[in-house]
Each structure stands twice: as structure tokens, then as C-alpha cells.
Design an enzyme around this catalytic site. Structure first.
Site, PDB file in Angstrom:
ATOM      1  N   THR A 176      82.771  54.784  58.450  1.00  0.00           N
ATOM      2  CA  THR A 176      83.291  55.940  59.161  1.00  0.00           C
ATOM      3  C   THR A 176      82.985  55.819  60.656  1.00  0.00           C
ATOM      4  O   THR A 176      81.940  55.302  61.021  1.00  0.00           O
ATOM      5  CB  THR A 176      82.587  57.196  58.594  1.00  0.00           C
ATOM      6  N   ARG A 204      90.075  61.320  46.439  1.00  0.00           N
ATOM      7  CA  ARG A 204      88.668  61.608  46.773  1.00  0.00           C
ATOM      8  C   ARG A 204      88.529  61.869  48.274  1.00  0.00           C
ATOM      9  O   ARG A 204      89.029  61.106  49.092  1.00  0.00           O
ATOM     10  CB  ARG A 204      87.770  60.446  46.354  1.00  0.00           C
ATOM     11  N   VAL A 205      87.843  62.932  48.615  1.00  0.00           N
ATOM     12  CA  VAL A 205      87.590  63.253  50.010  1.00  0.00           C
ATOM     13  C   VAL A 205      86.090  63.428  50.210  1.00  0.00           C
ATOM     14  O   VAL A 205      85.429  64.088  49.410  1.00  0.00           O
ATOM     15  CB  VAL A 205      88.345  64.535  50.421  1.00  0.00           C
ATOM     16  N   GLY A 206      85.564  62.815  51.257  1.00  0.00           N
ATOM     17  CA  GLY A 206      84.133  62.908  51.547  1.00  0.00           C
ATOM     18  C   GLY A 206      83.845  63.950  52.617  1.00  0.00           C
ATOM     19  O   GLY A 206      84.574  64.936  52.760  1.00  0.00           O
ATOM     20  N   ASP A 207      82.798  63.710  53.383  1.00  0.00           N
ATOM     21  CA  ASP A 207      82.351  64.725  54.344  1.00  0.00           C
ATOM     22  C   ASP A 207      83.084  64.664  55.681  1.00  0.00           C
ATOM     23  O   ASP A 207      83.058  65.642  56.438  1.00  0.00           O
ATOM     24  CB  ASP A 207      80.843  64.586  54.596  1.00  0.00           C
ATOM     25  N   THR A 227      77.797  59.707  59.049  1.00  0.00           N
ATOM     26  CA  THR A 227      78.321  58.586  58.270  1.00  0.00           C
ATOM     27  C   THR A 227      77.382  58.325  57.105  1.00  0.00           C
ATOM     28  O   THR A 227      76.178  58.503  57.228  1.00  0.00           O
ATOM     29  CB  THR A 227      78.495  57.322  59.142  1.00  0.00           C
ATOM     30  N   GLY A 228      77.961  57.920  55.978  1.00  0.00           N
ATOM     31  CA  GLY A 228      77.142  57.679  54.788  1.00  0.00           C
ATOM     32  C   GLY A 228      77.855  58.215  53.567  1.00  0.00           C
ATOM     33  O   GLY A 228      79.046  58.550  53.644  1.00  0.00           O
ATOM     34  N   GLY A 230      79.429  60.530  51.520  1.00  0.00           N
ATOM     35  CA  GLY A 230      79.861  61.863  51.883  1.00  0.00           C
ATOM     36  C   GLY A 230      79.496  62.956  50.907  1.00  0.00           C
ATOM     37  O   GLY A 230      79.264  64.094  51.307  1.00  0.00           O
TER      38      GLY A 230
END
Lengths: 318, 318
Positions: A176, A204-207, A227-228, A230
């Protein structure tokens, strides 16, 4: 002159030295420098933190060396689904898009959502359609594809079939990009853009596109981009928690950032990092992995960048 | 026995008395009571807060009187796009889906994401596909449609064309449902489900499926579900901010809830409400509109419910 500052990250992970050629690493550092300089030019000229973080992220989206825009990770279906968000610390205005496929620079679409719609978040095909109506540059989904991500996806799928998928895949999971800035008017802004991770499930959606999880900015306190993995950042609302620690608990930027990345994330054994700036232009960029592509220029005008522990420094002409 | 509690809301707004018939209001109250009783039965039997909030929300999703599941708002395209989220205060586990079209009970899909996937958030068609693979009940999109929403959409579009769209449309804009619970083991949970608002742009997502914005739960502090104009709730990360005020600033549940709904939201002139429970089973349910469908049963076993200022009370058999 009031203090100005820009901080960027290009993702954290194991960043194994032998995963890329010497030339690749050099190009990654060159892109970090170009990103910082693009933002710095804006800030030095009295431009806004919002313009600065957008410009910084666009450079990394356009580079094949980061997992955002061109060079983004591939889903399990070998497609790209991109997420981005931006926040204006002066107004708390925010914009985000997720699971988009056709927008060349997702961060520009996030900003258009913030400025030219009544929404904060638009998802999927309607977000692509919105960006098109806004006149943003559109591309075929394949524009985002690079040979490196295709190879990584093939390798991941092969290892998954053989049942030998291990922590070694960490390097392919992150990347990211994000930016935070303080402008001469004292306004803070943050922006984040991502392709997710290689072989991610469709949808799929992360942070990264979640205001409060991957991105947050509020004048007088901080701007932050994460970043990481999510999922964990969402559960802890990490970006908003950084603000809350400073605002309610009077923690400094560095103390709050270190607590989140080194203490809060520790039990999860995940890769995690962030870049943040406070109202004085101080930058924090902690990470708990072997490396994080990152850089910043603080009020002193010294440019710092690196991908691993050692950093390069460069005094910019004032 | 340790304290147990359940709190629910069915959305806030102007809730003009003449917008529904007397029978509609009676049915709305009956659904609130059924929702509370479904959750209470679980909690009294030693069941989990997670099961209780899911059960409470399912009753409201199945009722045509709330803007979630059957009875959900219609988008500008006269379709339904549904969002939901759930959070386990014991583990910080969370699940959410947004812009889904075919899942009869979106809250069940959110829980399945939390328990049976590596994701926290899945969006769009892949979320529908995930729910189908999980064996959840699927329906045609038209299942969610009611005559009331169709009329409201037609009226909104007509007024928009005439340029007479005014604050009067507030009543059609809200109606998110949510539940919070404390179980006998001291675990907290929160759940939220919505159809958004009538005539919403396709792809628009508000705070309901956003962990930290519309939903948050963390043992030892609080569980909360929000309702109101989601864009503002996202910008303030309201659900996480409630937790942060209690955790970092030692505010009580009531003080923190009132501050968010009455002070933080005031400059925006938007409708806003929430229901929250703390670790002792105390319930807060502030709102800044003329009404909010809501109810709760606290540790004393007294059921309270109402849609406007006055509440009905009922002492349940122990």
C-alpha cells in the site's frame, strides 16, 4: 515561514533484498524521491496539504514498484480491484472509493468523491462510472498489471496447491502507498491507495479506503496513512486511534505511533507500518517488519528516504 | 447473575406521525418488542451477545417497517443495495458487507464474513456469492421492495425535478437498524444493518458497514450502533470515538454518547442517533431528531420502547 512537511510510505513487509534486482531497488528509491519532491514543490510554493498528498500518491500509483495503480496486486481472479481514500484535516472532508477497476489514479477519484459528490465512499462499478463522469483518466484493467505481480500470483497459487504457503508470502502481501502532509497554513491531509494483496479474494476490502482505519487527518493533531494487514487495522480503527491517543490522552505523535505499531499489533503477528505527521511537522514512520519503503522532508528541508533500516539523507536547496 | 442488557434502534428522523397510519406505528412498536424479546430470550438463557444482536437485527430486517432487509430504501435506480456490519467486543472480531443485493438477512452475511473468512469487509457481487456459498437464504432484489419506499422514491424524484426537495425529505432518509448487547459472560457486541436512504446514488456506502464509524464493540467499555447521515459519522469515526472517549478520557457512556450526538453533530445540522451499552449493562440512546425507533431491556428486566419522546415500559416475567 510556518513549518511544512511531507511523509510517504510505499508499504511494509519482509522486502527481501533478493526479491528484486539492484536496479529495481534503485528505481523504487528514485520513485520515492520523485514522490517527495512532487509534494515538496507544492508545499514550498504555499500549496495545500491536500494537493501535496495527492501528488505524492500519484507518483507512486504511476510507478510499477508499488502496490497501487500501475503495479497493483492481482486478485484470485487475476484482476485488479483498487481502493483509495483521502482526508482533509481542515474540514474533516473525506473521500474514498473501493473495488474500482478502471481509474488510472484511484487517489484522484477519492478526492473527486470528497469535493464533487455528497458521498464519502462509493464502491465498485458506480465508482468507476463516477470517475469517468468527473473526466478522470480511465484505463483497461490490464494497465495495472506487471510481470512481477503475475509471477507472484502464479507462485502463490502453486504454493497454495502444494500446501506450502508460508510466511514467506508476506513480501507479496503488502505495498500500500500513502502520504501525509502539513502545509504553510497549518492544514493537515492524508491519502492512501492500494491494490490490496496478491491472490486476495474478489470483493475483499482492507483498511486503505476506510476513513478512521487506514487514513485520518485532523488539524491541530495529526495526519496518518497506514500499511499492513488491513483487517487488523480496521478492528482497531488505527488511524482514528492515533488521533484519539493524541487528543484525549495527550500522547505525542511518536509515542502514539510506536504504541500502535509495536504494542497494539504485536499479538497479531502481522506486518504493520504507518507514516504520520503532527501539527508542528514532526514525522513518525514506525514499522514492525524488516523494511518499509518510506521517506519524508521535515521543516528543516532535509529529504530522508529508504526501504530498509538505513536511510539516505539529502539537503534540498532552499 | 451477572448483568445482561439489549438495546436496539430502528433509525432516527422526523418520523412525522402522519407519515404512517396508526396501524403502521403499532406494527413498528410490535416489531421493536419482538426484536427485544428475541435477543432477551437468548441472553436470559446464557447465550452470547453476538447471537443476541444478530437475532434482534434479523427481526427488524424481516419487518417492512424499517430501512433494512425487507423494507429497505431504494437507490436512484430503484434497486436495493444493502450494507451491514457486526463486531464481537470480546475478540474485536468483525465482519461487514456492503452494496449487496441478494442476501435476505445482510446481518447474517456480516457475521459469516467475521467467522468464516479471513476478511472483515467484502463488497458487491462477491459478497452475495460468499453468502450463497455459506448457505444463507438468498432472495431476488425485489423481495426488499415495499410500496411505501416506492412511493417515497417517486415523491423524492418528483420534488427533485421540481426543485422543491427540502428538509422534509429527512423522514425518508434514515431508518438504519442496529442492536447492542451485554451477555452474562461480560461480552459486548454490536450490529448494524441498512438500506442507505431513498434515492441514494448507486454505489454510495455510509457508516453502517464501517467498523469504527457505524458499529463498534470492545469488552470492558462499550458496544454501539449508529444511525443518521453516514458521511458525517465516517468523518468523525463516531462509533470508535465513543470507545475512545470512555477509554482515554474516562467519560461515562451517557456523557460520551450525548457529546457525540448533541455537540459533535450540532454544526452539521444532520439527523443523528445511536444506541450503546456499557460493561455494566447501562444503555444510552440519544438522538437529535423528533423521534428514533428504539428500545432496551436493562439488567432490571424492564422493557422500554418507543418511537417518539414518550416510551412504553413493560416489566418482563423473570
Amino acid at each position: 515561514m510556518n513549518p511544512i512537511a511531507i511523509g510517504i510510505h510505499g508499504g511494509c513487509g519482509t522486502l527481501a533484498r533478493d526479491l528484486q534486482s539492484t536496479q529495481d531497488w534503485a528505481e523504487t528509491e528514485a520513485a520515492l524521491e520523485a514522490s517527495l519532491r512532487a509534494a515538496w514543490t507544492i508545499l514550498k510554493a504555499g500549496g495545500s496539504a491536500l494537493d501535496a498528498v495527492e501528488a505524492a500518491v500519484v507518483v507512486m500509483e504511476d510507478s510499477p514498484h508499488f502496490n497501487a495503480g500501475h503495479g497493483a496486486a492481482l486478485t484470485e481472479n487475476a484482476e485488479h480491484e483498487l481502493d483509495a481514500s483521502i482526508m482533509d484535516g481542515a474540514t474533516l472532508g473525506a473521500g474514498a472509493i473501493c473495488a474500482v477497476r478502471r481509474i488510472r489514479n484511484p487517489i484522484k477519484a477519492a478526492r473527486a468523491v470528497m469535493e464533487n459528490s455528497d458521498c464519502v465512499l462509493i464502491v465498485g462499478d458506480p465508482a468507476d462510472a463516477f470517475a469517468r463522469r468527473q473526466g478522470l483518466a480511465m484505463v483497461e484493467n490490464g494497465y495495472f498489471t506487471t510481470a512481477r505481480r503475475q509471477q507472484a500470483l502464479a507462485s502463490l497459487k502453486a504454493r497454495k496447491e502444494r500446501g506450502t504457503l508460508a510466511a514467506a508470502s508476506e513480501a507479496e502481501r503488502h505495498g500500500t502507498v500513502g502520504a501525509v502532509a502539513l502545509d504553510a497554513k497549518g492544514n493537515l491531509a492524508a491519502a492512501t491507495s492500494t491494490g490490496g494483496f496478491n491472490n486476495k479474494p474478489a470483493g475483499r476490502v482492507g483498511d486503505s479506503p476506510i476513513i478512521g482505519a487506514g487514513t485520518y487527518a485532523r488539524n491541530g493533531a495529526c495526519a496518518v496513512s497506514c500499511t499492513g494487514q488491513g483487517e487488523i487495522f480496521i478492528r482497531h480503527a488505527v488511524a482514528h486511534d492515533l488521533w484519539a491517543r493524541m487528543h484525549y490522552a495527550a500522547e505525542t505523535l511518536h509515542r502514539a505511533s510506536d504504541a500502535l505499531i509495536h504494542d497494539v499489533m504485536k499479538p497479531y503477528k502481522i506486518g504493520a507500518g504507518l507514516v504520520a505527521v503532527d501539527a508542528k511537522g514532526r514525522i513518525a514512520a514506525p514499522y514492525n517488519t524488516l523494511g518499509m519503503a518510506r521517506g519524508w522532508i521535515g521543516p528543516d528541508g532535509v529529504l530522508h528516504l529508504g526501504t530498509h533500516e538505513e536511510m539516505k539523507s539529502l539537503v534540498l536547496a532552499s
